[in-house]
Enzyme design. Sequence first.
Site, PDB file in Angstrom:
ATOM      1  N   GLN A   1     -40.416  30.613  94.568  1.00  0.00           N
ATOM      2  CA  GLN A   1     -41.827  30.370  94.862  1.00  0.00           C
ATOM      3  C   GLN A   1     -41.995  29.431  96.053  1.00  0.00           C
ATOM      4  O   GLN A   1     -42.933  29.572  96.840  1.00  0.00           O
ATOM      5  CB  GLN A   1     -42.532  29.799  93.632  1.00  0.00           C
ATOM      6  CG  GLN A   1     -42.666  30.794  92.492  1.00  0.00           C
ATOM      7  CD  GLN A   1     -43.325  32.093  92.930  1.00  0.00           C
ATOM      8  OE1 GLN A   1     -44.486  32.110  93.321  1.00  0.00           O
ATOM      9  NE2 GLN A   1     -42.578  33.190  92.863  1.00  0.00           N
TER      10      GLN A   1
ATOM     11  N   HIS B   1     -42.556  30.919  99.621  1.00  0.00           N
ATOM     12  CA  HIS B   1     -43.826  31.451 100.113  1.00  0.00           C
ATOM     13  C   HIS B   1     -44.451  30.585 101.200  1.00  0.00           C
ATOM     14  O   HIS B   1     -44.992  31.103 102.174  1.00  0.00           O
ATOM     15  CB  HIS B   1     -44.838  31.556  98.959  1.00  0.00           C
ATOM     16  CG  HIS B   1     -44.672  32.781  98.114  1.00  0.00           C
ATOM     17  ND1 HIS B   1     -45.122  34.012  98.491  1.00  0.00           N
ATOM     18  CD2 HIS B   1     -44.115  32.942  96.894  1.00  0.00           C
ATOM     19  CE1 HIS B   1     -44.863  34.898  97.542  1.00  0.00           C
ATOM     20  NE2 HIS B   1     -44.244  34.274  96.559  1.00  0.00           N
TER      21      HIS B   1
ATOM     22  N   GLU C   1     -50.083  29.062  87.694  1.00  0.00           N
ATOM     23  CA  GLU C   1     -50.219  30.467  88.072  1.00  0.00           C
ATOM     24  C   GLU C   1     -49.119  31.290  87.397  1.00  0.00           C
ATOM     25  O   GLU C   1     -49.374  32.322  86.769  1.00  0.00           O
ATOM     26  CB  GLU C   1     -50.115  30.587  89.590  1.00  0.00           C
ATOM     27  CG  GLU C   1     -50.158  32.016  90.112  1.00  0.00           C
ATOM     28  CD  GLU C   1     -49.831  32.092  91.598  1.00  0.00           C
ATOM     29  OE1 GLU C   1     -50.146  33.128  92.205  1.00  0.00           O
ATOM     30  OE2 GLU C   1     -49.255  31.121  92.153  1.00  0.00           O
ATOM     31  N   HIS C   2     -47.871  30.856  87.548  1.00  0.00           N
ATOM     32  CA  HIS C   2     -46.726  31.487  86.896  1.00  0.00           C
ATOM     33  C   HIS C   2     -46.057  30.448  85.997  1.00  0.00           C
ATOM     34  O   HIS C   2     -45.748  29.347  86.456  1.00  0.00           O
ATOM     35  CB  HIS C   2     -45.680  31.948  87.910  1.00  0.00           C
ATOM     36  CG  HIS C   2     -46.214  32.759  89.034  1.00  0.00           C
ATOM     37  ND1 HIS C   2     -46.547  32.211  90.264  1.00  0.00           N
ATOM     38  CD2 HIS C   2     -46.463  34.082  89.135  1.00  0.00           C
ATOM     39  CE1 HIS C   2     -46.969  33.176  91.067  1.00  0.00           C
ATOM     40  NE2 HIS C   2     -46.945  34.323  90.412  1.00  0.00           N
TER      41      HIS C   2
ATOM     42  N   ASP D   1     -43.644  39.697  90.449  1.00  0.00           N
ATOM     43  CA  ASP D   1     -44.165  39.886  91.800  1.00  0.00           C
ATOM     44  C   ASP D   1     -44.099  41.345  92.219  1.00  0.00           C
ATOM     45  O   ASP D   1     -44.890  41.777  93.071  1.00  0.00           O
ATOM     46  CB  ASP D   1     -43.373  39.048  92.798  1.00  0.00           C
ATOM     47  CG  ASP D   1     -43.747  37.571  92.756  1.00  0.00           C
ATOM     48  OD1 ASP D   1     -44.831  37.250  92.242  1.00  0.00           O
ATOM     49  OD2 ASP D   1     -42.946  36.738  93.228  1.00  0.00           O
TER      50      ASP D   1
ATOM     51  N   HIS E   1     -94.903  38.308  76.373  1.00  0.00           N
ATOM     52  CA  HIS E   1     -93.739  38.967  75.777  1.00  0.00           C
ATOM     53  C   HIS E   1     -94.108  39.599  74.438  1.00  0.00           C
ATOM     54  O   HIS E   1     -93.732  40.737  74.142  1.00  0.00           O
ATOM     55  CB  HIS E   1     -92.603  37.948  75.556  1.00  0.00           C
ATOM     56  CG  HIS E   1     -91.850  37.584  76.798  1.00  0.00           C
ATOM     57  ND1 HIS E   1     -92.452  37.032  77.899  1.00  0.00           N
ATOM     58  CD2 HIS E   1     -90.529  37.691  77.096  1.00  0.00           C
ATOM     59  CE1 HIS E   1     -91.539  36.795  78.829  1.00  0.00           C
ATOM     60  NE2 HIS E   1     -90.360  37.194  78.359  1.00  0.00           N
TER      61      HIS E   1
END
Length: 460
Positions: free
Chosen positions: A265, A268, A334-335, A368, A427
């Site tokens: 990771q 990235h 996230e992961h 992924d 109403h």
Amino acid sequence: MLNRIDLRGGSPDPRGLLPRAQLDVSVAVERIRPLVEAVRDHGYPAIREAAERFDGVSPHRLRVPTEALAAAERDLDPGVRAALLECIDRARRVHADQRRTDVTTQVVPGGTVTERWVPVGRVGLYVPGGLAVYPSTVVMNVVPAQVAGVASLVVTSPPQRDNDGLPDSRVLAACALLGVDEVYAVGGAQAVAMLGYGAAVDPDGTDRCAPVDVITGPGNIWVTAAKRLLRGVAGIDAEAGPTEIAILADDTADPVHVAADLISQAEHDPLAASVLVTPSTGLADAVDRELARQVPATRHADRIATALGGEQSGTVLVDDLDAGLAVVDAYAAEHLEIQTRDARQWALRVRNAGAVFVGAYAPVSLGDYCAGSNHVLPTGGCARHSSGLSVQSFLRGIHFVEYDADALRDVAEHVVTLAEAEDLPAHGQAVRARFADPAGSAAPAANSPAVSPGGPAVTR
């Protein structure tokens, strides 16, 4: 290599103590506001100027020609083609099971509510193209939209100087494999603005990108800021930040695997977050040794070392796995990988994560590409309240209310009473009007509540 945070001894709320990238999206919003407004007001000239400034290209037309899509597919490396087709097949299998079915509830005899799931009409799918290119992200965006039944799909991705100002050829090939033929060579905040507002995409204004209903896909902070700015003009999936991985591991975890997954990771982005949570100082020490060994051997060693050494990454020491579970829930990664004894049992207790990878043979990199799951996931703690991209991201639940006269008459008294309690008498009158005879008096059925034109319902 990793910073250490010692939470042993307990912490009432570890959230503020955990490593996290410091990104101020609100500042970025003000930075990109003039660009977004320029695209809204001027279209093509503003997009072209941004491409010259940020991407180093000066495109004549923004839409990718169909022949370029066909050529990218034709020239695609056979191994990459096979891998993408496998990725597409597995994603379709998983996402097909997410398609919702309409449900009708009979509330009372003659009165039903049906929830129908209707796809949005048009979606814009953003595929990044900065430090890396992501044909797999084409798959993760397009497949759930297609399964949902979206009729109109458009993909946009940054132009590449080494591909004649077109998006990366592998991104184009993925679009072609999925049957997407509306693709634009536009990146960054200007792409989001084009999708949200619509814009001319050639100099004479004869070709236009029509506005979309929903914008999805990850991107850098400028893309995120533009999505925040356009929220409401179009729907968005989430405000994605730099990628992140957390690993909850005990002394049974293999430090070689843990280090490799943290590195994967960090590869990235220099702002990517890699966090290890463990009660084992022995594992923490072994992972540090493995990182020192593995990182120099990677292709992007400098980028990885920056990410692993940043304030957003670190090792968190905890008293035991229960404490570790509280930490990863507070972090809401996230992961999230679980590499422990009885990994599945610990995974089932996780409350907050974009995706959970269970055991030694489910690394994040599998997700992924070829697990079948979606890799467009919430970051920055947003997994506490948001989900990853799915078929549901492209569907809207619409209630269909069907009542006959008897069913409405049966509940009329309650409707009128609540309308009067909220000082909204019209109403109530909307119900009374349906049961008034031509002379203006109520005409209820026998044994049903009578609705008086002058006040709340009364009973015979």
